[in-house]
Design an enzyme around this catalytic site. Structure first.
Site, PDB file in Angstrom:
ATOM      1  N   LYS A 116       0.812  -1.224   0.000  1.00  0.00           N
ATOM      2  CA  LYS A 116       0.000   0.000   0.000  1.00  0.00           C
ATOM      3  C   LYS A 116       0.842   1.268   0.000  1.00  0.00           C
ATOM      4  O   LYS A 116       0.424   2.284  -0.573  1.00  0.00           O
ATOM      5  CB  LYS A 116      -0.951   0.006   1.204  1.00  0.00           C
ATOM      6  CG  LYS A 116      -1.885  -1.188   1.258  1.00  0.00           C
ATOM      7  CD  LYS A 116      -2.657  -1.402  -0.031  1.00  0.00           C
ATOM      8  CE  LYS A 116      -2.971  -2.881  -0.247  1.00  0.00           C
ATOM      9  NZ  LYS A 116      -3.360  -3.240  -1.613  1.00  0.00           N
ATOM     10  N   GLU A 199      -2.026   9.097   7.391  1.00  0.00           N
ATOM     11  CA  GLU A 199      -2.696  10.035   6.488  1.00  0.00           C
ATOM     12  C   GLU A 199      -3.910  10.664   7.151  1.00  0.00           C
ATOM     13  O   GLU A 199      -4.332  10.239   8.228  1.00  0.00           O
ATOM     14  CB  GLU A 199      -3.069   9.340   5.163  1.00  0.00           C
ATOM     15  CG  GLU A 199      -3.942   8.119   5.300  1.00  0.00           C
ATOM     16  CD  GLU A 199      -4.085   7.338   3.985  1.00  0.00           C
ATOM     17  OE1 GLU A 199      -3.146   7.301   3.171  1.00  0.00           O
ATOM     18  OE2 GLU A 199      -5.160   6.763   3.788  1.00  0.00           O
ATOM     19  N   HIS A 234     -15.079  -3.947   7.778  1.00  0.00           N
ATOM     20  CA  HIS A 234     -14.429  -4.068   6.473  1.00  0.00           C
ATOM     21  C   HIS A 234     -14.942  -5.223   5.642  1.00  0.00           C
ATOM     22  O   HIS A 234     -14.325  -5.633   4.673  1.00  0.00           O
ATOM     23  CB  HIS A 234     -12.912  -4.112   6.619  1.00  0.00           C
ATOM     24  CG  HIS A 234     -12.411  -2.917   7.376  1.00  0.00           C
ATOM     25  ND1 HIS A 234     -12.481  -1.657   6.867  1.00  0.00           N
ATOM     26  CD2 HIS A 234     -11.917  -2.794   8.628  1.00  0.00           C
ATOM     27  CE1 HIS A 234     -12.038  -0.805   7.756  1.00  0.00           C
ATOM     28  NE2 HIS A 234     -11.691  -1.464   8.840  1.00  0.00           N
ATOM     29  N   ARG A 292      -8.038  -8.273  -9.018  1.00  0.00           N
ATOM     30  CA  ARG A 292      -8.791  -9.525  -9.215  1.00  0.00           C
ATOM     31  C   ARG A 292     -10.216  -9.179  -9.656  1.00  0.00           C
ATOM     32  O   ARG A 292     -10.615  -8.014  -9.621  1.00  0.00           O
ATOM     33  CB  ARG A 292      -8.873 -10.283  -7.888  1.00  0.00           C
ATOM     34  CG  ARG A 292      -9.562  -9.447  -6.821  1.00  0.00           C
ATOM     35  CD  ARG A 292      -9.924 -10.189  -5.552  1.00  0.00           C
ATOM     36  NE  ARG A 292     -10.819  -9.410  -4.724  1.00  0.00           N
ATOM     37  CZ  ARG A 292     -10.443  -8.492  -3.830  1.00  0.00           C
ATOM     38  NH1 ARG A 292      -9.164  -8.241  -3.625  1.00  0.00           N
ATOM     39  NH2 ARG A 292     -11.347  -7.826  -3.134  1.00  0.00           N
TER      40      ARG A 292
END
Ligand code: MV4
Length: 493
Positions: A116, A199, A234, A292
């Site tokens: 990431k 962030e 999530h 994917r």
């Protein structure tokens, strides 16, 4: 074109891919573990290859066994589905080395997007908007300075990760040190890598993702967005397209940013660029790329009018993608609900057992991508996704109504499901308004309880269960004694 494809997956996605193969007149090989001997994906395939023990490491995650299976069965391509090895660059390389085609992007693209922190740097260079923040920091002092510069609330995230693991929201400086330690620990546990990035935290953002699709000849387009803000921990629950929030201008900008992002890693095949969208000022930022075919691809298939699974196979075989951006438009509205064998009134714990009844809804505009049938066993070895229920209608309002009717017609007994929970979410006035941020479900449905069931439903459920319980083997009865009260409580879930 391929002669035979091995599907390195199970459940609904294995069947979805096999359907695409059959429509392209390609033979299919299923792989299976002990727990899946009698499962639907094995029955649906032209042939099936036994991998081993039920534990994923011994079966669906075992690279050597999968490649051996492809060689033994003479398959000339492998489709990884989603989850398992679908975003494993080493698997993609190993498949290539065995002179079998990997139906997905290059291993280099997978690798570039897997980290990431690295992918964020890459995106910044490519001119794709990223969340203001820093990567590569080490000392707590540096994090403190960075957080001050960004402005609280901030988010610390695992650099190696994705999917929300090792992520901590920090509201003020006094919480920072502890959050860093916790995120590092979690990152090390999950990814063996404790690097973090920091962030700006976009509170009340929307999770909006853009589907991209490219061939091996440099053609790459986007197929608009999916709104995936209805999630818990999530885990997406409901996805739809179009997003009720986006204007045509923002949609275009996001689409163009997604194409830029994918082109920066020479992407081919199906992929998804995740953005966080801030509705208060209509800004959006790149979060990560999923390399994917995703669980929620059907909503895009319906509104964009394309069979993504079929085209994945065709472009993997080297075909040119014959369409331009201008050939596509969004038409109508699609919603997907993920039907899980889990108990919303008990911490969403997976609910395992035999499907004593399993009746899928039917009708115009109703699609069910399912991996189970009546009599099948739901085990604890794998993700408890039973089916995806997808509806398509002319607009959002009619799609919501259609979904509510379809959910009512989805009958599952023997395991508890999230069907009634989903019904409650869809009936909420905020959902009707499309005002669903990523924190909405947890704020509004944490203490949700199922309503009392109606008497005639209880009777029919009990009868169905009794008929099935009588058919159960003696052996099974010993380990799973019939408890009528439990069955009744489970009813309609
Ligand atoms: C964010 C964010 C807000 N601000 N990053 C979640 C998983 C991974 N794909 C990235 N995720 C997010 N990153 C910034 N800077 C919001 C999410 C997010 C989320 C956060 C908390 C609770 C639920 C969430 C669902 C989707 C995305």
């Amino acid at each position: 074109m391929f002669n035979k494809i091995l599907i390195a997956n199970r459940g609904e996605i294995a069947i979805r891919i096999m359907r695409a193969c059959k429509e392209l007149v390609i033979k299919t090989v299923a792989v299976y573990s002990d727990a899946d001997k009698n499962s639907q994906h094995v029955q649906f395939a032209d042939e099936a290859f036994y991998l081993g023990d039920s534990a994923p490491k011994e079966s669906y995650l075992n690279i050597d066994k999968l490649i051996n299976a492809a060689i033994q069965t003479g398959a000339d391509a492998i489709h990884p589905g989603y989850g398992f090895l679908s975003e494993n660059a080493s698997f993609a390389s190993a498949v290539d080395s065995a002179h079998v085609t990997f139906i997905g992007p290059s291993s280099d693209s997978i690798r570039a997007m897997g980290d990431k922190a690295e992918s964020k740097v890459l995106m910044k260079k490519a001119g794709v908007p990223t969340v203001p923040g820093f990567e590569g920091l080490e000392s707590e002092k540096d994090f403190e300075k960075a957080a001050k510069e960004i402005g609280y609330p901030v988010l610390v995230k695992a650099a190696a990760g994705g999917g929300g693991k090792g992520m901590r929201v920090v509201n003020e400086e006094s919480e920072l040190s502890e959050a860093i330690q916790a995120a590092k620990r979690e990152a090390l546990n999950s990814f063996g890598d404790e690097r973090l990035l920091i962030e700006k935290y976009i509170a009340d953002g929307h999770h909006i993702e853009i589907q991209v699709f490219g061939d091996k000849h440099g053609n790459l387009i986007h197929l608009f967005e999916r709104e995936c803000s209805v999630q818990r921990r999530h885990q997406k629950i409901i996805e739809e397209s179009p997003s009720p929030l986006l204007t045509p201008e923002i949609r275009n900008q996001m689409g163009e940013a997604a194409v830029k992002a994918a082109k920066a890693v020479n992407y081919f095949n199906a992929g998804t660029i995740e953005f966080i969208f801030n509705p208060s000022d209509s800004t959006f930022y790149f979060l990560e790329m999923n390399t994917r075919l995703q669980v929620e691809h059907p909503v895009t298939e319906l509104v964009a009018g394309i069979d993504l699974a079929q085209w994945q196979i065709r472009i993997a075989a080297g075909e040119k993608f014959p369409f331009n951006q201008s050939d596509f438009m969004q038409r109508g509205h699609a919603i997907e609900c993920r039907i899980y064998a889990e108990d919303p009134s008990n911490g969403f714990l997976p609910s395992i057992g035999k499907l004593l009844q399993f009746i899928e809804p039917h009708g115009p505009g109703i699609r069910v991508d399912s991996g189970f049938a009546k009599g099948d066993e739901v085990t604890h070895f794998y993700d408890p996704l039973l089916a995806k229920l997808i509806v398509y209608a002319e607009n959002r309002e009619t799609a919501i109504q259609k979904m509510q009717n379809a959910l009512k017609d989805f009958i599952v007994h023997g395991v508890v499901t999230n069907i009634d929970y989903m019904q409650a979410v869809l009936s909420h006035e905020d959902f009707a308004k499309g005002k669903i941020s990523t924190r909405w479900v947890e704020r509004n449905f944490s203490d949700w309880q199922p309503a009392k069931t109606e008497i005639e439903s209880l009777i029919s459920a009990s009868l169905a269960d009794l008929i099935f319980v009588n058919q159960k083997s003696k052996n099974e009865n010993e380990t799973d004694p019939f408890n009528p009260w439990k069955k009744i409580n489970n009813f309609r879930n």
